[in-house]
Enzyme design. Structure first.
Site, PDB file in Angstrom:
ATOM      1  N   TYR A 130     114.670 -29.513 -72.899  1.00  0.00           N
ATOM      2  CA  TYR A 130     113.794 -30.637 -72.579  1.00  0.00           C
ATOM      3  C   TYR A 130     112.416 -30.142 -72.169  1.00  0.00           C
ATOM      4  CZ  TYR A 130     114.698 -29.555 -67.634  1.00  0.00           C
ATOM      5  OH  TYR A 130     114.781 -28.939 -66.411  1.00  0.00           O
ATOM      6  N   CYS A 131     111.442 -31.058 -72.258  1.00  0.00           N
ATOM      7  CA  CYS A 131     110.077 -30.798 -71.793  1.00  0.00           C
ATOM      8  C   CYS A 131     109.480 -32.133 -71.377  1.00  0.00           C
ATOM      9  CB  CYS A 131     109.241 -30.097 -72.866  1.00  0.00           C
ATOM     10  SG  CYS A 131     109.040 -31.031 -74.402  1.00  0.00           S
ATOM     11  N   THR A 132     108.172 -32.209 -71.231  1.00  0.00           N
ATOM     12  CA  THR A 132     107.541 -33.420 -70.706  1.00  0.00           C
ATOM     13  C   THR A 132     107.711 -34.613 -71.640  1.00  0.00           C
ATOM     14  OG1 THR A 132     105.886 -32.046 -69.603  1.00  0.00           O
ATOM     15  CG2 THR A 132     105.391 -34.392 -69.828  1.00  0.00           C
ATOM     16  N   ILE A 170     111.175 -35.880 -70.760  1.00  0.00           N
ATOM     17  CA  ILE A 170     111.450 -36.429 -69.431  1.00  0.00           C
ATOM     18  C   ILE A 170     110.912 -37.853 -69.302  1.00  0.00           C
ATOM     19  CG2 ILE A 170     111.008 -36.130 -66.952  1.00  0.00           C
ATOM     20  CD1 ILE A 170     110.716 -33.107 -67.549  1.00  0.00           C
TER      21      ILE A 170
END
Length: 395
Positions: A212-214, A272
Site C-alpha cells: 500500500y501507499c498514499t 490509504i
C-alpha cells in the site's frame, strides 16, 4: 403545494451552489501512453490556468500524476474535460478531498518528466505489465481480518504488509493487524526502495504481500519491481548486482519463466485514501496519512478519538505534526519534533540529526535511539533469521 415545491427547489439550488463553491483537493494518476507529451503539457497548463486551479502535475510518456486544488466546480470541469479529451479509455480514479481555502495551492506547475513516479531503476526492471493485482479496500480489509483470526497460518497463506512510502510517512501512520508481519522501509525517498526490497526477497518469497501507499501510484512501479525480482533468474544470481551496476538483466523480462505464482503481490487500489473512505472509523489503519499538499495529513472521518502513533524525535512525547518543518542538518530528512522541543531547536538551527544518514556521526537523542531499536524488532520480527544482502542506503 406549489409554494412547497418552489421552496424545495430554492433549497436544492442553494445547496448545489454551496457545494460547487467548496474548496477541494484532487488526487489522481493514470498509466496510459501519451504520444505527444509537450502538446499534453501545453493543453493541461492552459486549461487549468483558465479554471484558476493550482497544484502539481507530472506528465510522462507513460501517463500522468497530479495533485490539484481549487473550487469543486472547477475541478469537476477539469475531470469532465480530461474525460472528453481522452475518452472513456482513460479510467482515472479521481480522489476528491475537502480542504480549507488556506490549504489550496497558490501556484500551478505542469511538468514534462521521464517517469510518472521515479523509482530510480530502468523500466526493464519494473515492467508495468508485471505490476501487482489490484484489490479493493474491502478485499484488503477482509484479508487482514482473516489473517488476524488465523491461529497457525501456513507459509503459503501468510500475509506480509508492505508499506512502500518513506519512513517519515509511516512514522505517523500505517496499517497494523494482529498476527501479520509489517514491513516499514527506512527509506528517505522512493528511489531508495529497490535496494531495500532486494534485502527482503527471501522473507517475501512464497507469501501474500499486501502492498500500500498514499493513493496507489507508487505501488504500481514498486509491485512491478518486486514481482520482477522474485521471478527466477536464468543466471542463478538473485543478488540484484546487475541492476546496481547498470548492466542488462541476465534475461529480458519476456524470457523469464513466470513461476513465481506462490508469491502473491496485491496492491491496495486507491491507497490509504480510498481505504479511509471505505472504513471511516479507521479499520486497520493507525495514525494519520501524510499527504503532499497544504493539508499535510488526512485521517479517518469517523474515528472515535485521535490516534497519535508518532513520537518527538528529541523527547519521545506523542506528536504527528510535521508542520514545524524540523529536519536533519545533514540529509534534510523530516523529523517529528514536539512544540516544546521546537523552542529548543528553532527552524534552520543546525542542532538536529537523524543519527542514521552518512552525514551523521551519532545524535538524534537518547530517546530516539531507545525508540528505534524495539520498533525495528517489532516490525521485522524475522529479520535476524533470514539471509541478508547489502543493507539498503538510507540517504
Amino acid at each position: 403545494l406549489a409554494r412547497h415545491c418552489w421552496a424545495s427547489r430554492v433549497k436544492l439550488s442553494t445547496t448545489m451552489t454551496q457545494a460547487a463553491s467548496v474548496s477541494s483537493i484532487l488526487l489522481f494518476y493514470h498509466y496510459e501512453r501519451i504520444s505527444d507529451v509537450a502538446e499534453e503539457v501545453e493543453w493541461q497548463q492552459q486549461f487549468l490556468s483558465e479554471l484558476n486551479v493550482g497544484g502539481r502535475l507530472r506528465i510522462a510518456p507513460a501517463g500522468l500524476n497530479g495533485t490539484l486544488s481549487g473550487r469543486r466546480s472547477s475541478l469537476d470541469q477539469y475531470v469532465a474535460a480530461v474525460t472528453a479529451r481522452h475518452s472513456e479509455a482513460w479510467r482515472i480514479d479521481w480522489k476528491f478531498g475537502a480542504a480549507q481555502d488556506d490549504q489550496l495551492f497558490e501556484n500551478l506547475t505542469v511538468r514534462a518528466v521521464d517517469e510518472v513516479v521515479s523509482l530510480g531503476v530502468d523500466g526493464q526492471f519494473a515492467p508495468l505489465a508485471e505490476a501487482g493485482q489490484h484489490i479493493t479496500p474491502r478485499e484488503f480489509h477482509d484479508r487482514l481480518v482473516q489473517a488476524s483470526s488465523a491461529s497457525q497460518p501456513t507459509a503459503s497463506s501468510q500475509i506480509v504488509l508492505l508499506d512502500v512510502r518513506n519512513v517519515y510517512e509511516s512514522r505517523i501512520g500505517h496499517f497494523e493487524a494482529p498476527n501479520v508481519d509489517t514491513l516499514l522501509p527506512p527509506t528517505r525517498q522512493f528511489t531508495d526502495l529497490p535496494s531495500y526490497l532486494d534485502t527482503q526477497l527471501e522473507q517475501l518469497r512464497g507469501h501474500t504481500v499486501l502492498m500500500y501507499c498514499t493513493g496507489g501510484v507508487r505501488c504500481e512501479s514498486a509491485s512491478a519491481y518486486l514481482r520482477h525480482r522474485l521471478l527466477p533468474d536464468d543466471s542463478g544470481d538473485d543478488s540484484g548486482a546487475s541492476r546496481a551496476e547498470g548492466l542488462p538483466p541476465a534475461a529480458p523480462p519476456a524470457a523469464r519463466p513466470a513461476d513465481s505464482a506462490t508469491t502473491h503481490i496485491l496492491q491496495l487500489s486507491g491507497g490509504i485514501e480510498r481505504y479511509m473512505e471505505a472504513f471511516p472509523e479507521g479499520g486497520f489503519f493507525r495514525g494519520v496519512n501524510l499527504v503532499f499538499d497544504r493539508r499535510l495529513v488526512t485521517a479517518p472521518a469517523r474515528r472515535a478519538e485521535r490516534d497519535v502513533i508518532g513520537c518527538c524525535w528529541v523527547c519521545d512525547a506523542p506528536t504527528d505534526d510535521y508542520s514545524p518543518q524540523r529536519r536533519c542538518r545533514h540529509c534534510r530528512l523530516l523529523l517529528l519534533v514536539c512544540p516544546t522541543c521546537c523552542e529548543i531547536h528553532p527552524q534552520g538551527a543546525p542542532t538536529l540529526t537523524c543519527g542514521e544518514c552518512d552525514g551523521c556521526t551519532g545524535g538524534g537523542g537518547a530517546a530516539a535511539a531507545r525508540r528505534q531499536k524495539p520498533r525495528r524488532q517489532a516490525k521485522h520480527a524475522r529479520e535476524d533469521s533470514r539471509p541478508r544482502a547489502t543493507s539498503a542506503p538510507t540517504t
